[in-house]
Scaffold this motif. Structure first.
Motif, mmCIF file in Angstrom:
data_model
loop_
_atom_site.group_PDB
_atom_site.id
_atom_site.type_symbol
_atom_site.label_atom_id
_atom_site.label_comp_id
_atom_site.label_asym_id
_atom_site.label_seq_id
_atom_site.Cartn_x
_atom_site.Cartn_y
_atom_site.Cartn_z
ATOM 1 N N CYS A 1 2.724 1.169 14.963
ATOM 2 C CA CYS A 1 4.096 0.517 14.728
ATOM 3 C C CYS A 1 3.598 -0.755 13.653
ATOM 4 O O CYS A 1 4.789 -0.871 12.855
ATOM 5 C CB CYS A 1 4.435 -0.279 15.974
ATOM 6 N N ALA A 2 2.392 -1.168 13.814
ATOM 7 C CA ALA A 2 2.073 -2.079 12.695
ATOM 8 C C ALA A 2 2.084 -1.298 11.162
ATOM 9 O O ALA A 2 2.680 -2.138 10.437
ATOM 10 C CB ALA A 2 0.553 -2.546 13.039
ATOM 11 N N TYR A 3 1.559 -0.532 11.148
ATOM 12 C CA TYR A 3 1.523 0.331 9.760
ATOM 13 C C TYR A 3 2.925 0.698 9.292
ATOM 14 O O TYR A 3 3.323 0.384 8.335
ATOM 15 C CB TYR A 3 0.678 1.681 9.766
ATOM 16 N N GLY A 4 3.764 1.196 10.164
ATOM 17 C CA GLY A 4 5.322 1.436 9.948
ATOM 18 C C GLY A 4 6.060 0.405 9.626
ATOM 19 O O GLY A 4 6.930 -0.076 8.609
ATOM 20 N N SER B 1 -3.915 0.696 3.310
ATOM 21 C CA SER B 1 -4.900 1.653 3.546
ATOM 22 C C SER B 1 -4.003 2.917 4.208
ATOM 23 O O SER B 1 -2.907 2.526 4.696
ATOM 24 C CB SER B 1 -5.792 1.262 4.377
ATOM 25 N N GLU B 2 -4.783 4.221 4.392
ATOM 26 C CA GLU B 2 -4.023 5.147 4.921
ATOM 27 C C GLU B 2 -3.843 4.787 6.336
ATOM 28 O O GLU B 2 -4.494 4.082 7.005
ATOM 29 C CB GLU B 2 -4.890 6.353 4.703
ATOM 30 N N PHE C 1 -6.085 2.853 9.109
ATOM 31 C CA PHE C 1 -5.299 1.522 9.772
ATOM 32 C C PHE C 1 -5.252 1.574 11.104
ATOM 33 O O PHE C 1 -5.874 0.817 11.995
ATOM 34 C CB PHE C 1 -4.058 1.311 8.994
ATOM 35 N N VAL C 2 -4.774 2.640 11.758
ATOM 36 C CA VAL C 2 -4.729 2.930 13.027
ATOM 37 C C VAL C 2 -5.908 2.805 13.760
ATOM 38 O O VAL C 2 -6.300 2.272 14.843
ATOM 39 C CB VAL C 2 -3.952 4.031 13.483
#
Length: 531
Positions: free
Chosen positions: A84-87, A434-435, A439-440
């Motif tokens: 969710c954070a990356y999105g 970052s990818e 990241f996750v």
């Protein structure tokens, strides 16, 4: 995050869920109440909750499930929070796919500069539009120019009298209803530059001066609004629309919405809850102020938006019913017209009443206050309370560099995060970009305090959605203040630079900074990276 989780849960349980935030965070991130399913499923809510929990506990988005008194309590997994954070970090503005909305606000008479009372509705409308557009609503903003009727004629008379006084030594005497203040003298000087002093020798020139003054004032209003970052998509002239009045009158008559009495034409507004019927044409045959609004609202509805939102001053409260009645008699659904009210503002400076503008005559200019405290501070304080409640503030309070000043407090959180990156070996942009998998992965095994901060930072879109649906931008301000407060607490209690998990902490703080910057941007405020 909320919408994604709801979709996952709805699919897993084949229901339409309602997710709540537990009062006690010890219960988890969300709570799913089951009481609404008891009648349909013919089971005790506690049993339903246990059955739901068994189906949800294996979902990758859920780390822990518990059942308490008919509620399914859910704690989110670190991997889901990371996704969710990356999105969230890489999401752009939603493409318009929701309602088409025509949003009208300010619409102050173009007979003088904007005062501080106009500013609150202006900031309210602009922020609502920004938030709605981000969420995917197709919003067009509009300013209705009240350039027909006595007020514009009185502006011309005011300029004419001022010019005769300045350039022909006539006494400065203004008829009742005319405008005072140095800005009228300035308009007279501008008119002399444009037309020559002879313009003030013949009353037949008053119409020309009215048009000149109106155009000048509209330009000044646009400049005043620009100080607050407000630009409209459309400007609609009442004068240009008035050519349709005869046709509009026939439409009202065809829908049995008007009648004649005492030489006047009345709108049957009592049929839709008004206290009394309203005059739309006087005995003289001259249309009333209401007539202009009726024409304008027909023009609005003919443009076929799905919803129409007007933001008016609180003194127009009694006007709502008659306008909605007119909309019905025009053959449209008044439920599609939503009228929001913006209350007045009381302004202090150092505990004393703020000095009124000599240029304006008897009110406080928006421009003066914006230049005094800054556009960002002014916008945030206007948005700090529900728009329909009275607002009083002291401009000196907005200059304080401490937690009592919400503009400073929220911006300081954002700037603090950037100051950490200036001292860290890790790059803000490299961590942010970052990818997904990297990241996750780096957000696994979060500490409780870090997980709580990340969860809160991911709550912005829910705050934005609630704020727009309820027409309350102050909810975004409340959210940002809470997020800033939690960050400051975390900052003061946690070692960040040099910590074993420094990279992980900074990645969470990137999300916090993004929430603050995006939230402020949608309130029309630029987040600061240095203080």
């Amino acid at each position: 995050m909320n919408e994604v989780l709801k979709q996952v849960i709805d699919t897993a349980l084949n229901i339409s869920s309602v997710l709540e935030n537990p009062r006690d965070r010890g219960f988890g991130h969300f709570a799913l109440p089951t009481f609404g399913f008891a009648k349909e499923l013919r089971k005790n809510p506690q049993i339903i909750a246990q059955e739901f929990a068994q189906k949800l506990e294996h979902l990758p988005q859920i780390a822990q499930v518990s059942v308490v008194n008919g509620y399914v309590n859910l704690s989110l997994s670190d991997s889901f929070l990371g996704e969710c954070a990356y999105g969230f970090l890489h999401k752009t503005q939603n493409k318009a796919q929701k309602e088409r909305i025509l949003l009208e606000y300010v619409s102050a008479n173009p007979t003088g500069p904007l005062h501080i009372g106009h500013a609150r509705g202006a900031v309210f409308g602009d922020s609502l539009a920004r938030i709605g557009k981000f969420l995917g609503y197709d919003i067009v903003t509009e300013y209705y120019i009240n350039d027909a009727g006595a007020q514009v004629e009185n502006l011309g008379i005011s300029i004419y009298c001022a010019g005769r006084h300045l350039f022909w030594d006539a006494p400065y005497e203004l008829p009742e209803g005319c405008y005072r203040g140095d800005y009228v003298l300035d308009l007279a000087k501008d008119a002399r530059e444009c037309f020559g002093a002879e313009i003030f020798c013949n009353e037949e020139n008053i119409a020309k001066l009215s048009l000149f003054g109106k155009d000048k004032m509209l330009l000044e209003i646009q400049a005043n609004l620009a100080l607050l970052g407000i630009v409209f998509d459309n400007y609609v002239s009442e004068k240009e629309l008035f050519g349709r009045w005869d046709s509009v009158l026939e439409t009202l008559r065809a829908h049995n919405g008007i009648y004649e009495k005492e030489g006047k034409i009345w709108l049957k507004s009592t049929e839709y809850g008004d206290q009394k019927d309203r005059v739309v044409v006087r005995e003289s045959g001259e249309p009333t102020y209401l007539a202009g609004d009726i024409i304008y609202h027909q023009d609005k509805f003919l443009r076929d938006f799905e919803r129409y939102i007007n933001i008016w001053g609180a003194d127009h409260h009694g006007y709502i019913t008659r306008v909605k009645a007119a909309v019905e008699f025009l053959g449209f659904e008044s439920e599609r017209l939503e009228i929001l009210l913006s209350q007045m503002v009381a302004l202090l400076k150092g505990g004393e009443a703020y000095k009124m503008s000599k240029r304006a005559g008897n009110f406080i200019l928006l421009k003066d206050v914006a230049e005094d405290v800054g556009a960002d501070a002014l916008r945030l304080v206007f948005l700090s309370k529900k728009p329909d409640t009275h607002l009083e503030f002291d401009v000196e309070e907005l200059k304080k560099q401490d937690a009592s000043n919400p503009v400073y407090y929220i911006n300081y959180a954002h700037a603090r995060i950037f100051s950490l990156f200036e001292k860290s070996k890790f790059s803000f942009s490299e961590l942010r970009d970052s990818e997904l998998t990297h990241f996750v992965e780096s957000l696994r095994d979060l500490s409780e305090s870090l997980r709580d901060l990340l969860f809160l930072a991911l709550g912005l879109e829910k705050a934005l959605s609630d704020a727009f649906k309820q027409r309350l931008p102050n909810k975004v301000v409340d959210y940002l203040r809470n997020l800033a407060s939690e960050f400051h607490r975390f900052y003061n209690e946690t070692r960040i630079l040099g910590a074993e998990n420094e990279k992980q902490i900074l990645e969470v703080l990137i999300v916090v900074a993004h929430s603050i910057a995006l939230g402020l941007m949608l309130l029309g405020i630029q987040a600061k990276t240095k203080m």
